[in-house]
Design a protein around this motif. Structure first.
Motif, PDB file in Angstrom:
ATOM      1  N   GLU A  52      27.845  34.194  45.258  1.00 43.59           N
ATOM      2  CA  GLU A  52      28.982  34.054  44.446  1.00 43.59           C
ATOM      3  C   GLU A  52      30.076  35.352  44.442  1.00 43.59           C
ATOM      4  O   GLU A  52      31.088  35.320  44.067  1.00 43.59           O
ATOM      5  CB  GLU A  52      28.900  33.626  43.090  1.00 43.59           C
ATOM      6  N   ARG A  53      29.334  36.454  45.052  1.00 48.44           N
ATOM      7  CA  ARG A  53      30.177  37.795  45.072  1.00 48.44           C
ATOM      8  C   ARG A  53      30.932  38.042  46.168  1.00 48.44           C
ATOM      9  O   ARG A  53      30.183  37.603  47.421  1.00 48.44           O
ATOM     10  CB  ARG A  53      29.098  38.684  44.739  1.00 48.44           C
ATOM     11  N   LYS A  54      31.993  38.669  46.127  1.00 49.72           N
ATOM     12  CA  LYS A  54      32.697  38.831  47.244  1.00 49.72           C
ATOM     13  C   LYS A  54      32.422  40.232  47.890  1.00 49.72           C
ATOM     14  O   LYS A  54      31.945  40.995  47.133  1.00 49.72           O
ATOM     15  CB  LYS A  54      34.175  39.064  47.000  1.00 49.72           C
ATOM     16  N   LEU A  55      31.928  40.397  49.199  1.00 50.60           N
ATOM     17  CA  LEU A  55      31.371  41.267  49.781  1.00 50.60           C
ATOM     18  C   LEU A  55      32.537  42.149  50.515  1.00 50.60           C
ATOM     19  O   LEU A  55      33.359  41.705  51.185  1.00 50.60           O
ATOM     20  CB  LEU A  55      30.348  40.963  51.021  1.00 50.60           C
ATOM     21  N   GLY A 115      24.492  43.527  60.741  1.00 50.71           N
ATOM     22  CA  GLY A 115      23.579  43.900  60.017  1.00 50.71           C
ATOM     23  C   GLY A 115      23.836  43.476  58.424  1.00 50.71           C
ATOM     24  O   GLY A 115      23.063  43.515  57.685  1.00 50.71           O
ATOM     25  N   LEU A 116      25.029  43.114  58.156  1.00 54.15           N
ATOM     26  CA  LEU A 116      25.292  42.444  56.836  1.00 54.15           C
ATOM     27  C   LEU A 116      24.824  41.157  56.630  1.00 54.15           C
ATOM     28  O   LEU A 116      24.534  40.267  57.595  1.00 54.15           O
ATOM     29  CB  LEU A 116      26.770  42.409  56.607  1.00 54.15           C
ATOM     30  N   PRO A 117      24.361  40.930  55.283  1.00 52.63           N
ATOM     31  CA  PRO A 117      23.928  39.507  55.126  1.00 52.63           C
ATOM     32  C   PRO A 117      24.758  38.210  55.617  1.00 52.63           C
ATOM     33  O   PRO A 117      24.478  37.178  55.776  1.00 52.63           O
ATOM     34  CB  PRO A 117      23.584  39.357  53.711  1.00 52.63           C
ATOM     35  N   ARG A 118      26.320  38.448  55.476  1.00 49.40           N
ATOM     36  CA  ARG A 118      27.056  37.529  55.864  1.00 49.40           C
ATOM     37  C   ARG A 118      28.435  38.400  56.293  1.00 49.40           C
ATOM     38  O   ARG A 118      28.490  39.639  56.206  1.00 49.40           O
ATOM     39  CB  ARG A 118      27.314  36.576  54.899  1.00 49.40           C
TER      40      ARG A 118
END
Length: 239
Positions: A52-55, A115-118
């Motif tokens: 739910e956090r903006k990355l 490499g980021l989760p999304r």
């Protein structure tokens, strides 16, 4: 898109020889310190599920990496705290590399994104300062930055630029060419721009490290206070 803030000229600068020496020194950062502040941030993160956090990806050079300060005093860390204080559920990933040029950034951008989760909700792009300090051709710097913006556009990733201004000792011709880069990119790609990352701190010993190039923790706080509202606005505007 119109520029968010008017840029200011750098009121002072170190000599060119010192700059080159410092650039060499910027190839490594001090080890990170973990204290009560970082623990508190971890606790705040745990209250909101990661999904739910903006990355936000902070992709830049030593000004992002936190050269000369603890990692819990770096710009990305302080930005995350400031955004949370505004009520934004965010995670800011620090992808700053000290000494990075636009060419180096271009070479590692896709790898970093992969490499980021999304996919990030916003990328802060802050490169070009080392190009300027080394006297690299502004045309090549602009070409590299455009290539990075093209990559992000192709991946449908929103971007906010944090720009840089040329040091006075680079000469009027060089400054004119370099300083035009970021407004042109913001206009052509329709992205928000904070014109000068060091606005309000450069030249003030209260806010700068002894090298006169990097902000100290107090300077990082000033910068964060100026940029955080614009980042929050950019997140709200992102699809």
């Amino acid at each position: 898109m119109k520029e968010i803030l008017m840029a200011r000229r750098w009121p002072t600068y170190v000599a060119a020889a010192l700059i080159v020496q410092l650039l060499t020194a910027c190839s490594g950062d001090p080890a990170s310190n973990h204290n009560a502040a970082s623990t508190a941030t971890h606790q705040e993160n745990s209250t909101t599920p990661a999904s739910e956090r903006k990355l936000i990806l902070a992709f830049g050079d030593s000004l992002y990496a936190g050269y000369g300060v603890a990692q819990n005093e770096s710009f990305p860390h302080e930005l995350e705290k400031a955004l949370k204080a505004r009520g934004d559920a965010v995670e800011v990933r620090n992808a700053g590399v000290s000494g990075e040029t636009t060419q180096g950034g271009l070479q590692r951008l896709a790898f970093t994104l992969d490499g980021l989760p999304r996919k990030p909700d916003l990328v802060l792009l802050g490169l070009g300062g080392n190009d300027m300090l080394r006297g690299l051709d502004p045309a090549q710097s602009e070409k590299n930055l455009r290539a990075m913006l093209d990559i992000l556009k192709a991946r449908n990733v929103p971007v906010m630029l944090t720009g840089m201004l040329a040091a006075p000792n680079m000469g009027a011709d060089y400054a004119g060419r370099f300083n035009a880069i970021y407004p042109a990119l913001a206009r052509d790609y329709g992205v928000p721009l904070y014109p000068f990352f060091l606005d309000g701190v450069i030249g003030n010993p209260r806010f700068m490290q002894p090298d006169s190039i990097h902000p100290n923790p107090a300077g990082v706080d000033v910068i964060t206070g100026k940029i955080a509202p614009l980042v929050s606005r950019s997140l709200d505007a992102a699809p």
